[in-house]
Design a protein around this motif. Structure first.
Motif, mmCIF file in Angstrom:
data_model
loop_
_atom_site.group_PDB
_atom_site.id
_atom_site.type_symbol
_atom_site.label_atom_id
_atom_site.label_comp_id
_atom_site.label_asym_id
_atom_site.label_seq_id
_atom_site.Cartn_x
_atom_site.Cartn_y
_atom_site.Cartn_z
ATOM 1 N N ILE A 46 51.865 -24.758 -22.701
ATOM 2 C CA ILE A 46 52.307 -25.891 -23.232
ATOM 3 C C ILE A 46 52.464 -25.682 -24.677
ATOM 4 O O ILE A 46 51.947 -24.983 -25.568
ATOM 5 N N VAL A 47 53.624 -26.104 -25.191
ATOM 6 C CA VAL A 47 53.885 -25.984 -26.600
ATOM 7 C C VAL A 47 54.256 -27.529 -27.258
ATOM 8 O O VAL A 47 54.495 -28.430 -26.694
ATOM 9 N N THR A 48 54.303 -27.582 -28.530
ATOM 10 C CA THR A 48 54.646 -28.736 -29.260
ATOM 11 C C THR A 48 55.762 -28.712 -30.153
ATOM 12 O O THR A 48 55.779 -28.994 -31.346
ATOM 13 N N ALA A 49 56.787 -27.736 -29.804
ATOM 14 C CA ALA A 49 57.821 -27.496 -30.610
ATOM 15 C C ALA A 49 58.947 -28.766 -30.958
ATOM 16 O O ALA A 49 59.315 -28.834 -31.969
ATOM 17 N N ARG A 50 58.571 -29.894 -30.212
ATOM 18 C CA ARG A 50 59.224 -31.132 -30.682
ATOM 19 C C ARG A 50 58.133 -32.355 -30.892
ATOM 20 O O ARG A 50 58.410 -33.538 -30.925
ATOM 21 N N LYS A 51 56.907 -31.948 -31.307
ATOM 22 C CA LYS A 51 55.804 -32.819 -31.658
ATOM 23 C C LYS A 51 55.492 -33.741 -30.309
ATOM 24 O O LYS A 51 55.092 -34.879 -30.426
ATOM 25 N N SER A 67 49.997 -17.757 -25.751
ATOM 26 C CA SER A 67 48.698 -18.355 -25.026
ATOM 27 C C SER A 67 47.295 -17.939 -25.710
ATOM 28 O O SER A 67 47.276 -16.825 -26.188
ATOM 29 N N ALA A 68 46.469 -18.877 -25.663
ATOM 30 C CA ALA A 68 44.877 -18.564 -26.011
ATOM 31 C C ALA A 68 44.484 -17.069 -25.413
ATOM 32 O O ALA A 68 43.929 -16.287 -26.163
ATOM 33 N N GLU A 69 44.625 -16.826 -24.040
ATOM 34 C CA GLU A 69 44.427 -15.685 -23.310
ATOM 35 C C GLU A 69 45.035 -14.480 -23.972
ATOM 36 O O GLU A 69 44.288 -13.252 -24.235
ATOM 37 N N GLN A 70 46.481 -14.715 -24.371
ATOM 38 C CA GLN A 70 47.132 -13.623 -24.853
ATOM 39 C C GLN A 70 46.522 -13.149 -26.345
ATOM 40 O O GLN A 70 46.442 -12.126 -26.843
ATOM 41 N N ILE A 71 46.292 -14.222 -26.960
ATOM 42 C CA ILE A 71 45.655 -14.136 -28.301
ATOM 43 C C ILE A 71 44.154 -13.259 -28.341
ATOM 44 O O ILE A 71 44.058 -12.492 -29.024
ATOM 45 N N ILE A 72 43.602 -13.479 -27.527
ATOM 46 C CA ILE A 72 42.317 -12.760 -27.301
ATOM 47 C C ILE A 72 42.528 -11.371 -26.898
ATOM 48 O O ILE A 72 42.100 -10.326 -27.647
ATOM 49 N N ASP A 141 39.788 -18.312 -33.007
ATOM 50 C CA ASP A 141 39.559 -19.428 -32.360
ATOM 51 C C ASP A 141 40.681 -20.391 -32.254
ATOM 52 O O ASP A 141 40.595 -21.448 -32.668
ATOM 53 N N LEU A 142 41.756 -19.669 -31.703
ATOM 54 C CA LEU A 142 43.067 -20.201 -31.552
ATOM 55 C C LEU A 142 43.363 -20.961 -30.165
ATOM 56 O O LEU A 142 42.967 -20.265 -29.364
ATOM 57 N N ALA A 143 44.052 -21.921 -30.151
ATOM 58 C CA ALA A 143 44.530 -22.425 -28.696
ATOM 59 C C ALA A 143 45.935 -21.731 -28.319
ATOM 60 O O ALA A 143 46.114 -21.598 -27.146
ATOM 61 N N ARG A 144 46.883 -21.527 -29.368
ATOM 62 C CA ARG A 144 48.106 -21.088 -28.983
ATOM 63 C C ARG A 144 48.887 -20.815 -30.401
ATOM 64 O O ARG A 144 48.417 -21.254 -31.393
ATOM 65 N N VAL A 145 49.924 -20.152 -30.294
ATOM 66 C CA VAL A 145 50.730 -19.592 -31.353
ATOM 67 C C VAL A 145 52.277 -19.798 -30.849
ATOM 68 O O VAL A 145 52.491 -19.172 -29.713
ATOM 69 N N SER A 168 47.848 -23.411 -33.521
ATOM 70 C CA SER A 168 47.103 -24.510 -33.338
ATOM 71 C C SER A 168 45.852 -23.890 -32.909
ATOM 72 O O SER A 168 45.579 -22.908 -32.155
ATOM 73 N N THR A 169 44.930 -24.306 -33.606
ATOM 74 C CA THR A 169 43.426 -24.025 -33.490
ATOM 75 C C THR A 169 42.861 -24.795 -32.318
ATOM 76 O O THR A 169 43.087 -25.926 -31.885
ATOM 77 N N ALA A 170 41.610 -24.219 -31.840
ATOM 78 C CA ALA A 170 40.906 -24.704 -30.654
ATOM 79 C C ALA A 170 40.269 -26.015 -30.881
ATOM 80 O O ALA A 170 39.614 -26.204 -32.192
ATOM 81 N N ASP A 171 40.097 -26.829 -30.025
ATOM 82 C CA ASP A 171 39.613 -28.327 -30.084
ATOM 83 C C ASP A 171 38.198 -28.249 -29.422
ATOM 84 O O ASP A 171 37.774 -27.167 -28.785
ATOM 85 N N PRO A 172 37.240 -29.202 -29.636
ATOM 86 C CA PRO A 172 35.993 -29.393 -29.070
ATOM 87 C C PRO A 172 36.279 -29.401 -27.434
ATOM 88 O O PRO A 172 37.227 -30.003 -27.054
#
Length: 820
Positions: A46-51, A67-72, A141-145, A168-172
């Motif tokens: 999931i991306v937010t390239a168009r908000k 993705s968050a998995e790739q980031i880790i 602690d990122l959700a995605r880039v 995008s950083t991770a949410d609760p």
């Protein structure tokens, strides 16, 4: 070239597969999704390239989603580390100026001017961070880039002419979750401790606290400098004094960093979401210019500054400021040791109200950072025995910004929808710098200025108002036209002076009391711009999308706070100010997901023209920094793919190949590089200019690509094993923006790899992560060695030493993760 040929072959095979897409795209689509979950296949990102939340395959934008998995798994903990996954993106870490040179598709901004906003913008949780010193920030602690390529005018704060790095950083979480991770990196002897606590406080309120601490006992680079002695002349008494400068820390950067982020997420109804994030970062290193390497010498084998051998290795030669001088020098440590201390704090409030027909969102952001450093600013220290006095400098600069963005998005069932919004931003930069050129002092100077050669004081206050909108119309159920525009109105009020100059240098530097009335430079700049764009999207099948886009973008002009007011220049205001940068062009691409959700294959072609590309350089004949503007063009083709066979769950092979021709199209009076001769083209406008039209831009390789494999398999009923191997290829490029052949970086391949073993439910994990396992040295930017080279425009020209921004050597980290 074997790597390039392999990727080309793979792309050809995949292209043949895609040609058969219409015949296979619809094979048991519903059943295939269920089968994929059990036996493999691709996962959506999931991306937010168009908000708005969309899959990366559905958005008509060239985007590399991480993705968050790739980031880790890939240890993406800084902006620099994104470059291993997005090979067209390059980051050069600089010690001063803007602090960074971020380049995407061959377009980037010079690192030598702190006043230039980056052509590649960084956006964190929807808030715009356009300053190069954002590279100092650690990310965790990122959700995605998302790496969005090409001009971006509508969706990310202010314009970005080359692209956006959206983080995008991770949410609760909706259930209590706790994690602690410990790591050790062997090369730098770095310890890392990281963790988070995430939990619901009530049925509608969630909380997340994350923090990371790192400490290096060693470093990535070796400082092999010897003790140096030099003699300085007191301008007040005529006396000579000898000073001793000891070597700087032997292992650099010796970083220590602490980061923390707290998040509150409130969802009182299913329509309203309020998300508040507060962050802070404190980091110190033992040398601000720790990665500057004399990788090629102008006179052959050895440095013109100090006689050390030049070479492509992770080695520098830098000395501390003499302790007797540092004891009473502004912003110097008492023992004279080099350092960089970066501090930042910020807060972002995202509010979204989602009604049936209208979504209203708000992004409020405040950011502040302060950067202090002491550098050996000849970057390869020299003693006076070579006839060259060493140079040190200290700096204290601060940046603060407040922004408010509002936007409304309709959600009608009919063919027509629209988005409207506005942005307000207020900024201020404060800048102080103190330069010591070994060789002069003044015992009659005001307290603290005895050894200061020249001091700088500057500020810029900015204010931006922008309105933007986009309308979308479904011409057919599968054919959509989107068109929008942004109007920007910016003002920047700036001031620059050199409050003190050593009397022996008053023939070179103007100070605030200069009799010609040019000692204080003020500038009021006002910029206005319209940036339209339009995109046509055709959903050929649910798994195949074709799109074409016309895009423009704009980046304001500005003021070089760290420049020089030179008496050899007749117009210091023109030296310190520069014009806006603009982009315009086209993009055409398709995105496909075929073979029953096993193969993702995307192709993008682009062609963008840049006018007034901002190029900063040091004009040695008048001893002044100047930001010039040039016209340029970047055009090319990008192919990316991912194959995840259904028969092998947890396995995928992925890669990309990118061709990019980035050239100046009109730069007829470009500066000559240091030591350039008439025979090499330095023969225009009094032998100080060359025509760079048609020549390669800085850090713009024609070919880049990557190839990698991921595999994760269950072991028994409770454990799993994961493995990834990833390589990145870059063709050769010039690291200089002025055609200097000595700055050429040869082609290279880097390899990253990781292996993970842990619980099937991710309760615990042991990981080993290796990066740049080929130990490849390469540079991602360059400056001329100060006080090297000469004779520019003459037949006897001697090229300057090339000091490159080196990247990290081979690193290997072991990590242990425990979740509760």
């Amino acid at each position: 070239m074997r790597f390039t040929k392999s990727v080309l072959l793979a792309s050809t095979v995949l292209g043949i597969a895609v040609s058969a897409a219409p015949a296979i795209a619809q094979d048991a689509k519903d059943d295939g999704a269920e089968q994929s979950a059990q036996t493999g296949g691709l996962n959506d990102i999931i991306v937010t390239a168009r908000k708005r939340q969309e899959t990366a395959q559905d958005v008509p934008v060239a985007v590399t989603a991480i993705s968050a998995e790739q980031i880790i798994n890939r240890d993406v903990t800084s902006v620099e580390k994104i470059t291993a996954i997005a090979p067209q993106f390059s980051v050069g870490r600089a010690s001063n100026g803007s602090g960074a040179q971020l380049t995407l598709r061959g377009i980037g901004s010079s690192s030598t001017s702190i006043g230039i906003e980056q052509s590649v913008a960084v956006v964190v949780d929807g808030a715009y961070y356009g300053q190069g010193r954002v590279i100092q920030e650690g990310f965790f602690d990122l959700a995605r880039v998302e790496v969005l390529k090409g001009p971006q005018a509508l969706f990310f704060g202010k314009n970005a002419t080359a692209g956006v790095i959206s983080i995008s950083t991770a949410d609760p979480t909706d259930k209590p979750e706790f994690m602690i991770k410990g790591g050790y990196e062997f090369k730098s002897q770095q310890y890392r401790l990281e963790g988070y606590a995430s939990m619901p406080l009530t049925d509608t309120l969630g909380f997340r606290l994350a923090a990371r601490y790192t400490k290096m006992d060693g470093g990535y680079y070796r400082n092999e400098a010897d003790t140096i002695n030099y003699t300085e002349l007191d301008s007040a008494t005529g006396a000579f004094t000898t000073h001793t400068a000891e070597p700087a820390k032997r292992k650099a950067p010796g970083e220590e960093e602490f980061l923390a982020r707290a998040t509150l997420k409130w969802e009182p109804t299913d329509r309203l979401t309020v998300n508040l994030k507060g962050t802070m970062d404190v980091s110190t290193v033992n040398n601000s210019s720790w990665n500057y390497v004399a990788f090629r010498c102008g006179n052959g084998e050895t440095s013109q500054l100090n006689g050390y051998a030049c070479g492509k290795d992770f080695v520098s030669h830098q000395n501390n400021m003499p302790a007797d001088i540092a004891a009473n020098y502004p912003y110097a440590k008492k023992d004279g040791s080099l350092y960089n201390k970066y501090r930042s704090a910020g807060g972002t409030l995202n509010v979204t109200y989602d009604a049936d027909l209208l979504q209203v969102s708000s992004v409020t952001n405040y950011q502040w950072n302060n950067n202090r450093w002491a550098c050996a600013c000849d970057f390869q220290s020299a003693g006076s025995e070579n006839g060259i006095g060493p140079t040190w400098a200290t700096e204290n600069s601060s940046w603060k910004a407040f922004s408010q963005e509002l936007r409304a998005l309709t959600q009608f069932d009919g063919p027509f929808n629209m988005m409207v919004g506005m942005l307000y931003q207020k900024t201020q930069r404060d800048f102080d710098q103190f330069v010591l050129t070994g060789g002069v002092s003044n015992s009659a100077a005001p307290d603290g200025f005895q050894y200061v050669t020249t001091a700088k004081n500057s500020f810029t206050k900015g204010e931006t108002m922008a309105v933007f909108g986009q309308a979308t119309y479904k011409i057919l159920s599968n054919l959509e036209l989107a068109a929008g525009v942004r109007y920007s109105d910016e003002t920047k009020n700036s001031f620059f002076t050199q409050p003190y100059n050593n009397p022996l240098l008053t023939s070179v530097f103007r100070d605030q009391n200069d009799p010609d009335g040019l000692g204080e430079v003020t500038a009021r700049q006002h910029f206005q711009n319209w940036s339209p764009e339009a995109t046509l999207t055709w959903k050929v099948t649910p798994d195949l999308m074709v799109y074409g886009a016309f895009k423009t973008a704009y980046k304001s002009g500005g003021f070089s706070n760290g420049g020089i007011n030179s008496k050899l220049s007749s117009d210091p205001s023109a030296d310190l100010t520069f014009d806006p940068e603009k982009a315009q062009g086209f993009e055409l691409g398709f995105k496909s997901t075929v073979l029953s959700n096993q193969l993702r294959f995307n192709v993008t072609a682009f062609n963008y023209k840049y006018s007034n590309l901002q190029v900063d350089f040091f004009n040695s004949p008048i001893f002044a920094f100047q930001t010039l503007t040039a016209d340029a063009r970047t055009k090319g083709v990008e192919v990316e793919w991912q194959f995840a066979p259904n028969g092998i769950p947890g396995f995928d092979i992925h890669g990309s190949i990118n061709y990019d021709k980035a050239r100046y199209t009109d730069f007829p009076l470009a500066p000559c590089f240091a030591g350039q001769t008439p025979g090499e083209g330095c023969n225009l406008s009094g032998n100080s200019r060359q025509d760079l039209s048609g020549e390669q831009l800085s850090v713009a390789p024609k070919w880049t690509g990557n190839l990698g494999i991921n595999y994760e398999v269950s072991i028994g009923s409770a454990n799993k094993l994961g493995l990834n191997i990833d390589s990145k290829y870059s063709a050769s490029y010039l690291a200089s923006g002025f055609g200097n052949p000595l700055s050429r970086q040869s082609k290279y391949v880097t390899i990253d790899a990781g292996i993970r073993f842990g619980a099937e439910d991710d309760n615990w994990q042991l990981a080993l992560i290796g990066k740049n396992l080929t130990n490849q040295f390469y540079v991602t930017g360059v400056v001329d060695g100060p006080s090297t080279g000469g004779g520019t425009g003459t037949v006897g020209g001697l090229k300057a030493d090339q000091l490159g921004f080196g990247t990290l050597p081979r690193t290997v980290m072991v990590e242990v993760t425990k979740r509760f």
